[in-house]
Design a protein around this motif. Sequence first.
Motif, PDB file in Angstrom:
ATOM      1  N   ALA A  32      -2.974  -8.330 -94.927  1.00  0.00           N
ATOM      2  CA  ALA A  32      -3.964  -7.723 -94.031  1.00  0.00           C
ATOM      3  C   ALA A  32      -4.511  -8.757 -93.047  1.00  0.00           C
ATOM      4  CB  ALA A  32      -5.098  -7.110 -94.833  1.00  0.00           C
TER       5      ALA A  32
ATOM      6  N   ASP B  88      -2.438  -1.643 -87.778  1.00  0.00           N
ATOM      7  CA  ASP B  88      -3.860  -1.343 -87.953  1.00  0.00           C
ATOM      8  C   ASP B  88      -4.062   0.027 -88.584  1.00  0.00           C
ATOM      9  OD1 ASP B  88      -4.305  -3.768 -86.763  1.00  0.00           O
ATOM     10  OD2 ASP B  88      -4.925  -2.944 -84.829  1.00  0.00           O
TER      11      ASP B  88
ATOM     12  N   LEU C  15      -3.883  -7.120-100.580  1.00  0.00           N
ATOM     13  CA  LEU C  15      -4.328  -7.348 -99.200  1.00  0.00           C
ATOM     14  C   LEU C  15      -3.815  -8.663 -98.618  1.00  0.00           C
ATOM     15  CD1 LEU C  15      -7.979  -6.134 -99.770  1.00  0.00           C
ATOM     16  CD2 LEU C  15      -6.131  -4.880 -98.659  1.00  0.00           C
TER      17      LEU C  15
ATOM     18  N   MET D  48     -11.627  -6.766 -91.631  1.00  0.00           N
ATOM     19  CA  MET D  48     -11.724  -5.559 -92.442  1.00  0.00           C
ATOM     20  C   MET D  48     -13.166  -5.104 -92.336  1.00  0.00           C
ATOM     21  SD  MET D  48     -11.578  -4.976 -96.548  1.00  0.00           S
ATOM     22  CE  MET D  48      -9.843  -5.259 -96.726  1.00  0.00           C
TER      23      MET D  48
ATOM     24  N   PHE E 246      -1.377  -3.605 -97.059  1.00  0.00           N
ATOM     25  CA  PHE E 246      -1.758  -3.460 -95.652  1.00  0.00           C
ATOM     26  C   PHE E 246      -1.267  -4.671 -94.870  1.00  0.00           C
ATOM     27  CE2 PHE E 246      -4.782  -0.773 -97.845  1.00  0.00           C
ATOM     28  CZ  PHE E 246      -4.883   0.327 -97.022  1.00  0.00           C
TER      29      PHE E 246
ATOM     30  N   ILE F 152      -8.194  -3.325 -90.927  1.00  0.00           N
ATOM     31  CA  ILE F 152      -8.578  -2.115 -91.647  1.00  0.00           C
ATOM     32  C   ILE F 152     -10.006  -1.756 -91.261  1.00  0.00           C
ATOM     33  CG2 ILE F 152      -8.965  -1.083 -93.927  1.00  0.00           C
ATOM     34  CD1 ILE F 152      -6.985  -3.231 -95.019  1.00  0.00           C
TER      35      ILE F 152
END
Length: 195
Positions: A141, A105, A138, A145, A120, A124
């Motif tokens: 991720a 994170d 991303l 977000m 990532f 986020i």
Amino acid sequence: LKFIETGASLALSIKYPEPGSQRATLVVRMPKTLTARVQPSRGKLDISDIAVVELVEARGQAAVRRVAGRLTATHRGGALTIEDVAALKLNTRGSTVVLKGVTGDALMQVQAGELRGQAFGGAIEIESNGTRLTLEDLAGARPPMRISAVGGSVKVIGLRSEARIDGRDTRIDVAIAQPASVAIYNEQEEPMDVT
């Protein structure tokens, strides 16, 4: 050099003779399993291959690479490079930040300056004020977000998961790579492009 043992910690500081101004270069090698805290840092700083890092009041050019655990950093003015960290808590003002490879994170508060991030692997969350934000790569991720921006710009390339972007007087550009639940709010007259 002054060495001070405080419990389980070892504190190092540099004391210069009076009067006059001096400069020093200090290289510290330590086991990878330890935690490093640097407070404050006014010159060039390079930290790599360590368990946990805490930067307090860092200024100027700084680079932090390969942190197995969490990086907590406060940086003001100058270039900051962060690569391959497990988790990130970042607070900057007037900095130019480059992020690559935050596997966990990332929680960031940025004011003025620029932040460019990629690769990532976790959630986020960014609060931005007058900053140019660019996030890309991303694919790894995790949701959610969340970006809250006042002024500046937000550019998100390759969005693949749930996201919420709130802007006020902010230029927003979002390129969605696959279907995802995305909420974007923007106040004032700044343009917003979603592709």
